[in-house]
Write a protein that holds these residues in place. Structure first.
Motif, mmCIF file in Angstrom:
data_model
loop_
_atom_site.group_PDB
_atom_site.id
_atom_site.type_symbol
_atom_site.label_atom_id
_atom_site.label_comp_id
_atom_site.label_asym_id
_atom_site.label_seq_id
_atom_site.Cartn_x
_atom_site.Cartn_y
_atom_site.Cartn_z
ATOM 1 N N LYS A 1 0.798 -1.228 0.000
ATOM 2 C CA LYS A 1 0.000 0.000 0.000
ATOM 3 C C LYS A 1 0.829 1.276 0.000
ATOM 4 O O LYS A 1 1.881 1.350 0.634
ATOM 5 N N SER B 1 -4.649 11.596 -8.803
ATOM 6 C CA SER B 1 -4.813 10.713 -7.640
ATOM 7 C C SER B 1 -3.639 9.739 -7.679
ATOM 8 O O SER B 1 -3.445 9.061 -8.694
ATOM 9 N N SER C 1 -2.759 6.763 -6.669
ATOM 10 C CA SER C 1 -2.880 5.368 -7.088
ATOM 11 C C SER C 1 -3.311 5.246 -8.553
ATOM 12 O O SER C 1 -3.163 4.177 -9.159
ATOM 13 N N SER D 1 -8.920 9.548 1.906
ATOM 14 C CA SER D 1 -7.521 9.116 1.830
ATOM 15 C C SER D 1 -6.591 10.333 1.872
ATOM 16 O O SER D 1 -5.479 10.237 2.386
ATOM 17 N N HIS E 1 -3.462 10.237 4.284
ATOM 18 C CA HIS E 1 -2.067 10.442 3.863
ATOM 19 C C HIS E 1 -1.402 11.501 4.742
ATOM 20 O O HIS E 1 -0.262 11.350 5.165
ATOM 21 N N LEU F 1 -1.682 -1.303 6.945
ATOM 22 C CA LEU F 1 -2.322 -0.045 6.524
ATOM 23 C C LEU F 1 -3.323 0.409 7.582
ATOM 24 O O LEU F 1 -3.322 1.573 8.011
ATOM 25 N N ASP G 1 -8.688 -1.797 1.321
ATOM 26 C CA ASP G 1 -8.325 -0.455 0.886
ATOM 27 C C ASP G 1 -8.571 0.475 2.068
ATOM 28 O O ASP G 1 -8.774 -0.001 3.165
ATOM 29 N N ALA G 2 -8.663 1.763 1.816
ATOM 30 C CA ALA G 2 -8.967 2.672 2.916
ATOM 31 C C ALA G 2 -10.476 2.691 3.129
ATOM 32 O O ALA G 2 -11.159 3.672 2.823
HETATM 33 O O1 PMV Z 1 -4.619 7.379 -4.547
HETATM 34 P P1 PMV Z 1 -5.172 7.799 -3.230
HETATM 35 O O2 PMV Z 1 -4.700 9.134 -2.789
HETATM 36 O O3 PMV Z 1 -6.684 7.674 -3.186
HETATM 37 O O4 PMV Z 1 -4.621 6.776 -2.110
HETATM 38 C C1 PMV Z 1 -4.819 5.395 -2.189
HETATM 39 C C2 PMV Z 1 -4.471 4.738 -0.929
HETATM 40 C C3 PMV Z 1 -4.802 3.258 -0.834
HETATM 41 O O5 PMV Z 1 -5.845 2.906 -1.718
HETATM 42 C C4 PMV Z 1 -5.262 2.973 0.586
HETATM 43 C C5 PMV Z 1 -3.575 2.387 -1.089
HETATM 44 C C6 PMV Z 1 -3.106 2.267 -2.503
HETATM 45 O O6 PMV Z 1 -1.887 2.139 -2.668
HETATM 46 O O7 PMV Z 1 -3.929 2.233 -3.439
#
Ligand code: PMV
Length: 357
Positions: A31, A163, A165, A220, A224, A270, A311-312
């Motif tokens: 993650k 974003s 990911s 998220s 972060h 996580l 996931d989150a």
């Molecule tokens: O891409 P974001 O900022 O939505 O963050 C994703 C965070 C997780 O989904 C929890 C982990 C990941 O690596 O996808």
């Protein structure tokens, strides 16, 4: 400023341009949780690209007489205006305009559809930002020819700025984002495709159990940020990198006995970060834990290498190889759907990334 991604030669044209790309979601096995501006990860992450859960995006670029100061756009989601999506898109365009200044000469009409159920608790930012980036780079390559490698890299670069990911959704079956000593050409700016993945993973299944379909209480973005000054941050970042190092040979040799514990530990790591941040929070729900325990019991009894990741949010992703898919789906229907909201789940499999449609 990443000079190689600046569109110096792309001159706006008088003709309108129409682009249609679809991009899948992805599920991280290692993650990404913690970043520094502008969207640079604190550790390397590794994901499997999905296929069924994807965004279809249609973008019309309509030339304007004179350039605007900010990117002019409208957004329709599932056919309806979506004002709530504007702030995130405005921030995205502000971030990328230095790399695609020709966008100031167009009015951009974005139409977006998701294949997964609306309000399902499945994050759509990865698939939607990857699809939008693909449309933007499509226009750029029309204005100034780009080599295929640069096209892909720039799409990943722009998607990341939307974003984090999302930059991992462009190719499949497995992608790494973030500098890692064991991954050739790995970068904090773009994701790279892992080569020589064992065939078992190219048809791997991910069934998403929809435990909680409401919007999660902690975004998220907030999560972060809570990794700044987190007491375990330094250990988490270095541990994630070593988990990734352990997973790399497994993805090549297909050893599922080694795969399962790494993936499950990552999911719990996580959530452990969330439970130990300040302020602390818990995204898992009682039904998340019922499912995890049922998966452990099923695995112990059947020796089938079914594992989970998170996931989150409260939803559970069940990962399993295709040769056991029938038995696992029977188990899901008989034992796990009772823990899902409206008995809902989404069956998905690993895929190859973005495509024009
Ligand atoms: O891409 P974001 O900022 O939505 O963050 C994703 C965070 C997780 O989904 C929890 C982990 C990941 O690596 O996808």
């Amino acid at each position: 400023m990443e000079q190689r991604f600046v569109s110096t030669n792309a001159q706006p044209q008088k003709d309108a341009f129409h682009s249609k790309w679809q991009a899948p979601s992805n599920i991280a096995l290692v993650k990404y949780w913690g970043k520094t501006p502008p969207q640079l990860p604190k550790n390397a992450s590794l994901s499997l690209t999905l296929s069924g859960a994807h965004t279809q995006m249609e973008v019309n670029f309509i030339p304007m007489g004179s350039p605007t100061k900010k990117v002019s756009f409208s957004i329709l989601f599932q056919g309806k205006e979506k004002p709530s999506f504007r702030p995130k898109l405005e921030a995205f365009f502000d971030r990328i305009i230095a790399y695609q200044s020709f966008l100031l000469h167009y009015n951009i009409v974005i139409r977006s559809h998701n294949t997964f159920p609306h309000s399902s608790g499945i994050a759509s930012s990865a698939s939607s930002m990857a699809a939008l980036a693909a449309c933007l780079v499509d226009l750029e390559s029309q204005l100034s020819p780009m080599a295929e490698k640069l096209r892909l890299e720039k799409t990943s670069f722009l998607a990341r700025l939307g974003s984090g990911s999302a930059c991992r959704s462009l190719q499949g079956p497995a992608m790494v984002w973030g500098i890692h000593p064991s991954v050739v050409d790995s970068s904090d700016l773009i994701a790279v495709k892992l080569e020589n993945i064992h065939p078992i993973f190219t048809t791997y299944h991910d069934t998403i159990l929809l435990v909680d379909k409401v919007q999660k209480q902690v975004s998220s973005t907030t999560g972060h940020k809570l990794m700044h000054n987190h007491p375990y941050a330094a250990q988490r970042f270095s541990h994630a990198n070593s988990q990734l190092a352990s997973l790399l040979p497994v993805l090549k040799n297909g050893n599922l006995d080694a795969f399962v514990p790494i993936v499950e530990k990552e999911a719990l790591d996580l959530h452990a970060m969330m439970m130990t941040s300040d302020p602390y929070f818990i995204l898992m729900q009682p039904n998340t834990l019922y499912i995890i325990n049922a998966v452990w019991q099923f695995r112990a009894e059947t020796k089938i290498p079914l594992c989970f990741t998170l996931d989150a949010g409260a939803n559970v992703h069940l990962l399993y190889p295709s040769d056991v898919a029938d038995s696992v789906k029977l188990f899901i229907a008989s034992d796990l759907l009772q823990f899902c909201q409206d008995r809902q789940c989404v069956h998905d499999v690993v895929g190859a990334g973005i495509k024009k449609y």
